[in-house]
Design an enzyme around this catalytic site. Structure first.
Site, PDB file in Angstrom:
ATOM      1  N   GLY A  72     -16.557 -42.631 -75.730  1.00  0.00           N
ATOM      2  CA  GLY A  72     -15.637 -43.585 -76.302  1.00  0.00           C
ATOM      3  C   GLY A  72     -15.635 -44.928 -75.600  1.00  0.00           C
ATOM      4  O   GLY A  72     -15.557 -45.981 -76.244  1.00  0.00           O
ATOM      5  N   THR A  73     -15.726 -44.919 -74.269  1.00  0.00           N
ATOM      6  CA  THR A  73     -15.682 -46.177 -73.526  1.00  0.00           C
ATOM      7  C   THR A  73     -16.863 -47.070 -73.878  1.00  0.00           C
ATOM      8  O   THR A  73     -16.699 -48.275 -74.120  1.00  0.00           O
ATOM      9  CB  THR A  73     -15.650 -45.909 -72.012  1.00  0.00           C
ATOM     10  OG1 THR A  73     -14.412 -45.272 -71.676  1.00  0.00           O
ATOM     11  CG2 THR A  73     -15.778 -47.196 -71.220  1.00  0.00           C
ATOM     12  N   ASN A 152      -2.927 -42.610 -76.994  1.00  0.00           N
ATOM     13  CA  ASN A 152      -3.291 -41.448 -76.196  1.00  0.00           C
ATOM     14  C   ASN A 152      -2.166 -40.947 -75.303  1.00  0.00           C
ATOM     15  O   ASN A 152      -2.128 -39.775 -74.938  1.00  0.00           O
ATOM     16  CB  ASN A 152      -4.527 -41.761 -75.336  1.00  0.00           C
ATOM     17  CG  ASN A 152      -4.361 -43.021 -74.529  1.00  0.00           C
ATOM     18  OD1 ASN A 152      -4.080 -44.083 -75.079  1.00  0.00           O
ATOM     19  ND2 ASN A 152      -4.547 -42.931 -73.224  1.00  0.00           N
ATOM     20  N   GLN A 180      -8.463 -40.563 -80.131  1.00  0.00           N
ATOM     21  CA  GLN A 180      -7.418 -39.539 -80.108  1.00  0.00           C
ATOM     22  C   GLN A 180      -7.084 -38.985 -81.486  1.00  0.00           C
ATOM     23  O   GLN A 180      -6.662 -37.829 -81.599  1.00  0.00           O
ATOM     24  CB  GLN A 180      -6.152 -40.103 -79.465  1.00  0.00           C
ATOM     25  CG  GLN A 180      -6.257 -40.310 -77.968  1.00  0.00           C
ATOM     26  CD  GLN A 180      -6.410 -39.018 -77.187  1.00  0.00           C
ATOM     27  OE1 GLN A 180      -6.056 -37.934 -77.661  1.00  0.00           O
ATOM     28  NE2 GLN A 180      -6.945 -39.110 -75.987  1.00  0.00           N
ATOM     29  N   SER A 200     -15.106 -39.850 -79.960  1.00  0.00           N
ATOM     30  CA  SER A 200     -15.669 -39.199 -78.779  1.00  0.00           C
ATOM     31  C   SER A 200     -15.677 -37.696 -78.988  1.00  0.00           C
ATOM     32  O   SER A 200     -14.742 -37.140 -79.577  1.00  0.00           O
ATOM     33  CB  SER A 200     -14.853 -39.548 -77.535  1.00  0.00           C
ATOM     34  OG  SER A 200     -15.353 -38.916 -76.383  1.00  0.00           O
ATOM     35  N   HIS A 202     -15.645 -35.123 -76.677  1.00  0.00           N
ATOM     36  CA  HIS A 202     -14.921 -34.188 -75.810  1.00  0.00           C
ATOM     37  C   HIS A 202     -13.433 -34.097 -76.120  1.00  0.00           C
ATOM     38  O   HIS A 202     -12.725 -33.283 -75.519  1.00  0.00           O
ATOM     39  CB  HIS A 202     -15.152 -34.521 -74.330  1.00  0.00           C
ATOM     40  CG  HIS A 202     -14.352 -35.656 -73.789  1.00  0.00           C
ATOM     41  ND1 HIS A 202     -13.254 -35.463 -72.984  1.00  0.00           N
ATOM     42  CD2 HIS A 202     -14.495 -36.993 -73.910  1.00  0.00           C
ATOM     43  CE1 HIS A 202     -12.759 -36.645 -72.626  1.00  0.00           C
ATOM     44  NE2 HIS A 202     -13.504 -37.579 -73.178  1.00  0.00           N
ATOM     45  N   THR A 239     -33.146 -43.390 -74.477  1.00  0.00           N
ATOM     46  CA  THR A 239     -33.495 -42.118 -75.108  1.00  0.00           C
ATOM     47  C   THR A 239     -32.237 -41.352 -75.492  1.00  0.00           C
ATOM     48  O   THR A 239     -31.310 -41.219 -74.694  1.00  0.00           O
ATOM     49  CB  THR A 239     -34.345 -41.261 -74.149  1.00  0.00           C
ATOM     50  OG1 THR A 239     -35.536 -41.983 -73.812  1.00  0.00           O
ATOM     51  CG2 THR A 239     -34.720 -39.937 -74.792  1.00  0.00           C
ATOM     52  N   CYS A 327      -7.615 -41.269 -67.600  1.00  0.00           N
ATOM     53  CA  CYS A 327      -8.387 -42.382 -67.046  1.00  0.00           C
ATOM     54  C   CYS A 327      -7.598 -43.203 -66.034  1.00  0.00           C
ATOM     55  O   CYS A 327      -8.161 -44.021 -65.320  1.00  0.00           O
ATOM     56  CB  CYS A 327      -8.875 -43.295 -68.176  1.00  0.00           C
ATOM     57  SG  CYS A 327      -9.972 -42.461 -69.337  1.00  0.00           S
TER      58      CYS A 327
END
Length: 385
Positions: A72-73, A152, A180, A200, A202, A239, A327
């Site tokens: 996400g970042t 979040n 989120q 994202s 995860h 890659t 974070c």
């Protein structure tokens, strides 16, 4: 003692079905580089494009509009830097809100030191940005608005579709951080009227280190951060993370299949958490919007409590929770989100975020409710305040 995980907004466990898909591309003959012109490369390329199609379908997008990133970042940075730099001659004004994730907020602030004009909009007591405030902030130099879909830390769902409609009418690019919200509530790029959108893996039971950026066809955007090869149609060099991409695709597929049913189940557990905490603990405040919030999200501030001690005591009882964004967990400062909502610092220091997931049950919620009262009482009895 049970082990109960209530920090699914921090990260989620990788679903076994996702892990099985990833394992296939870590072993055997599934190791090819998708840029290679042979059987192994072609097989990897096919798998990547299948995953891209799954992500695009879930977002209501075309697969050519999906760019895979490291998370996400990176996707937020690519979206904001790319849109700002590409449209600099048209204008240099960027609008965001005071409660954005630091991946957005700090990126906008960094651009503010590089010649861009920035407007950071205030929010109301629920952490919601006003549509009218966005409309009033737009100038003839505004080229980008970046507002999250759901917060979040407090779970409030922003009026993103309305903001996107205004942005489109005014010819301004609109970026949404949907990290989120995606997988928990409907996220359709056309309904949201956005040009760029971030997700994202995860947060939806996929692996860490993989995400995606949606870029609407025709959007004035160019890659400005990573320089290298021609991967991702020249939009993101490097890659491809094949196992991660495969995992993201599978996680998206699973989330889309049970979103409605799982959302209703989690909402019931969430509402029980909220009513149980506010009904049994004194001097506690629900944070975030009481209705327009993520179905799995409950957050509070406790008077005369320090969050670190509360989290430590809960952990000793087998409960994993958080005080806000993972974070910023190492910061000694109170949450910028809570402060922007007008919550005083002394109360913001006593914040607790509970975020539910697939593994949580009614028994988990009842155990938490039976535990939180005594933990708060013990901490308050020892507090000099």
């Amino acid at each position: 003692m049970p082990r109960i995980y209530l920090d699914h907004s921090g990260t989620t466990p990788v679903d076994r079905r996702v892990a099985d898909e990833i394992y296939r591309f870590l072993t055997g003959d599934n190791f090819g580089n998708p840029s290679s012109h042979h059987f192994f490369g072609y097989a990897a390329k096919k798998a990547v494009e299948e995953a891209r199609e799954k992500v695009a379908h879930a977002l209501g997008a075309d697969r050519e509009e999906i760019v895979f990133t490291s998370g996400g970042t990176e996707a937020d940075n690519l979206a904001i830097h790319g849109a700002a730099a590409t449209n600099f001659k048209k204008g240099n004004h960027i609008i965001t809100s005071a409660v954005e994730h630091h991946a957005v907020l700090n990126t906008v602030k960094a651009l503010g030191k590089q010649g861009f004009e920035t407007t950071i909009l205030p929010v109301d007591r629920y952490g919601m940005v006003s549509v009218e405030a966005v409309k009033d902030a737009i100038t003839d130099k505004t080229t980008l608005i970046t507002i999250m879909h759901a917060n979040n830390e407090v779970g409030s769902i922003m009026p993103a579709a309305e903001i996107g409609k205004i942005a489109r009418e005014r010819g301004v690019l609109f970026h949404i951080d949907a990290v989120q919200s995606f997988g928990k509530i409907p996220v359709d790029v056309n309904d949201l009227n956005c040009d760029l959108l971030t997700i994202s893996a995860h947060k939806i039971y996929g692996p860490k280190g993989i995400g995606a950026l949606y870029i609407r066809k025709g959007t004035r955007w160019k890659q400005t951060l990573l320089h290298g090869g021609a991967q991702e149609r020249l939009r993101r060099a490097g890659t491809e993370n094949i196992p991660g991409i495969i995992g993201l695709g599978k996680a998206v597929e699973l989330a889309a299949a049970d979103q409605a049913i799982e959302g209703n189940r989690l909402k019931a557990l969430r509402d029980r958490l909220i009513s149980g905490v506010t009904g049994s603990v004194e001097e506690v405040q629900l944070t975030g919007h009481p209705v327009l919030r993520l179905p799995n999200h409950a957050s509070f501030c406790f008077e005369h409590i320090e969050a670190e001690s509360m989290l430590h005591n809960l952990d000793l009882k087998g409960i994993a929770a958080s005080s806000g964004s993972a974070c910023t967990s190492g910061s000694l400062e109170p949450s910028h989100v809570l402060l922007a909502m007008g919550i005083p610092p002394h109360l913001a220091y006593g914040s607790l975020r509970l975020t539910l997931g697939r593994d949580n049950t009614e028994e988990d919620v009842e155990y938490f409710l039976a535990t939180i009262g005594p933990v708060i009482e013990e901490l308050r009895s020892a507090s000099p305040f």
